[in-house]
Design an enzyme around this catalytic site. Structure first.
Site, PDB file in Angstrom:
ATOM      1  N   ARG B  32       0.839  -1.215   0.000  1.00  0.00           N
ATOM      2  CA  ARG B  32       0.000   0.000   0.000  1.00  0.00           C
ATOM      3  C   ARG B  32       0.869   1.258   0.000  1.00  0.00           C
ATOM      4  NH1 ARG B  32      -1.862   3.662  -0.864  1.00  0.00           N
ATOM      5  NH2 ARG B  32      -3.676   4.810  -0.138  1.00  0.00           N
ATOM      6  N   SER B 176     -16.775  -3.180 -10.431  1.00  0.00           N
ATOM      7  CA  SER B 176     -15.387  -2.817 -10.760  1.00  0.00           C
ATOM      8  C   SER B 176     -14.581  -4.099 -10.638  1.00  0.00           C
ATOM      9  CB  SER B 176     -14.829  -1.756  -9.803  1.00  0.00           C
ATOM     10  OG  SER B 176     -14.475  -2.341  -8.564  1.00  0.00           O
ATOM     11  N   TYR B 178     -12.104  -4.506  -8.839  1.00  0.00           N
ATOM     12  CA  TYR B 178     -11.892  -4.684  -7.405  1.00  0.00           C
ATOM     13  C   TYR B 178     -13.093  -5.376  -6.756  1.00  0.00           C
ATOM     14  CZ  TYR B 178     -12.707  -3.453  -2.577  1.00  0.00           C
ATOM     15  OH  TYR B 178     -13.064  -3.505  -1.267  1.00  0.00           O
TER      16      TYR B 178
END
Lengths: 361, 361
Positions: B32, B176, B178
């Site tokens: 991240r 999406s 994701y």
């Protein structure tokens, strides 16, 4: 473009479409042949190399089939194939297609989902980038639905709940890492239809059986494969081989399961019908189905609708008419090639290992 | 074991559980932080290194948190972490969690599905192999459901159709790559619960907001991240930052969408409740939810049930009470750190590219 055109359904489809006058290209990395080597199994029928198959097809019919050997998980390769061939339709059989294979070990479970999901994503991106009008015909499976206790509708179901109504994707209950990979594909495809206007037909077919199609019958070098092992062989194939060599039929549990079976001549018909009837752009994915699944319960309700392809003109080959002709006769012909060590199932859903299995001889 | 314990939800959860007396290990590859570097963005609040965070926590509270730095897609690493820590519960936040990020380009779409699906598969295999009793608490998302025109039930829905009834997985309509990756995970988890008796809680949470929790408040070096950029920043965060720097609020379309928002203090409560109430083995996955999603329609029906966690003892922090305290005050405090170039959305669902985007300064 037939992705996975060297495999069982892909080869029959490639020849059928070529025979019908379509310009055909096969895209395949030949990994299905590698699985045979790695697992120590083999097709009952002798199958020729893809290069010889294509040469023989040309000499028998005068028709050419283009060949792109490579991996669709390699987007650079796939891009070049799309740019070179410029397909109007992409028929996607290019997936690891055995539920038992996906349940052998962690690396094969991961391989199956990686290969199938990423490969299909790449095909969707290739269509978006290079061939927006290309119609995707993707082989799903009736196993995506599992065995719900209500009728299996074709792709979507209208639900009234607490006084409100909506038509939603039919709930999925897949039961192997392979079947789950197809569920993931179906969701990804439906999304790109909505988001990008991709035109796709998600063909959820049952278990396909049979060896003979009009085209593979033209020359012995065009013969299709006949799997009867515990990993890639499906029930009807295995029962026929078992009957021929005097092996007991290996019915799982009480044998009370209901599945739909599909003659491979109907698979190629379905694909041809799908190609001829692409979804209209922007209207979302259409799912049409011919019955079948694969699951745990030994006895259960099973009622799947299959009206749409019949409406489109499908003339089914029913099992009662074709079992002998297209399956048992092949089992008899190649009886001497049967390796009985391949017959018993060796993969357990419960005992799937986390370590890579190696084959010892 | 908190997988993804260096991220936004993971860090707050790790501290909360450590504070409550749980023995905590963080598993994280720190990717991240790499995304921030690659995209040229940064948390509004300054965040310390994971090593300093853990050291500071020890000096402030006397409590130790173990640290395993590595990638859960690397099964060898994950195996060693499981064998070393022997977790009773694995809380899995270790996924690429931004919908816009997944829609940047093909390689990030593929990365998102590969990383999330394979990482979760590896966690499931690690539990099966090394820690059969370990309870998996997996962060799903309300975005798995999309915005159906009927009530969103908690995980399953009972459907009566053509005179028959069954309780089936609630139909998924993610929007999406994701959100789709989470749908794939949910299906894979449900399958392993059935096939292997894995105990899992699939927590479908809405959009999480807020910076402050009791624990991060103890020292400035324990501060959590505050994303406001167009890729990782969610609506409330962005609105607060925009209000503070005099930027117009960037409402998408007519602004008629309904979403559920969740205070991060309730995220950590939910995880704690889930850990304390594991599913009984062999009864299949339980899904409990707190409202929210993410989709295209600008105005639509939206009614998601969320009774189970309240029954389990959740005391929610309502938005009306906590917006100022936990979000706007942070925006004011770190106003000078705002980079306005990060504010406008830069990723379009329609214009997602096939080529890898590079960031030019």
């Amino acid at each position: 473009m037939i992705i996975g055109g060297d495999g069982y359904c892909g080869w029959a489809t490639a020849l059928h479409l070529s025979n019908k006058g379509y310009e055909v290209a096969i895209v395949d990395n030949l990994v299905r042949r590698l699985f045979d080597h790695q697992l120590g199994i083999d097709s009952l029928t002798p199958i020729s190399s893809i290069q010889n198959r294509v040469r023989r097809w040309k000499s028998v019919t005068g028709k050419s089939i283009q060949l792109f050997i490579g991996d669709i998980c390699d987007f650079e390769f796939l891009s070049e194939a799309f740019k070179s061939f410029e397909p109007d339709s992409a028929v996607h059989f290019g997936e690891q297609r055995s539920a038992p294979y996906s349940m052998i070990d962690r690396s094969r479970a991961v391989y199956t989902q990686h290969n199938n999901v990423i490969g299909t994503l790449n095909v969707l991106f290739a269509i978006k980038e290079f061939s927006q009008e290309c119609h995707l015909v993707k082989l799903g499976t009736m196993g995506e639905y599992g065995t719900p206790n209500i009728d299996i509708e074709e792709g979507y179901i209208t639900i009234t709940h607490n006084g409100r109504t909506d038509t939603l994707p039919y709930p999925k209950q897949a039961s192997s890492f392979y079947h789950l990979s197809k569920v993931h594909d179906s969701h990804n495809i439906a999304f790109t239809c909505k988001a990008w206007g991709i035109r796709a037909t998600d063909l959820n077919q049952g278990v396909v059986y049979g060896v003979r199609t009009d085209e593979t019958d033209m020359h012995e070098e065009l013969c299709n494969r006949f799997d009867y092992d515990g990993v890639f062989g499906t029930a009807l194939n295995r029962f026929c081989v078992q009957a021929v060599v005097g092996h007991p039929l290996t019915v799982y549990g009480k044998g009370g399961q209901t599945r739909g079976y599909l003659d491979i001549r109907d698979t190629v018909q379905c694909v041809e019908l799908a190609i001829a009837n692409p979804a209209k752009p922007g209207l979302g994915v259409q799912t049409i189905s011919v019955p079948n699944p694969r699951v745990e319960a030994e006895e259960h309700y099973y009622n799947a609708k299959h009206t749409k392809l019949v409406e489109l003109g499908l003339r089914p080959h029913l099992l009662s008419e074709s079992l002998l002709d297209s399956l048992l006769n092949f089992a008899i012909k190649f009886k001497d090639r049967v390796d009985t060590a391949q017959i018993m199932p060796t993969v357990s859903w419960k005992k799937i290992g986390v370590k890579t299995r190696t084959v010892s001889v």
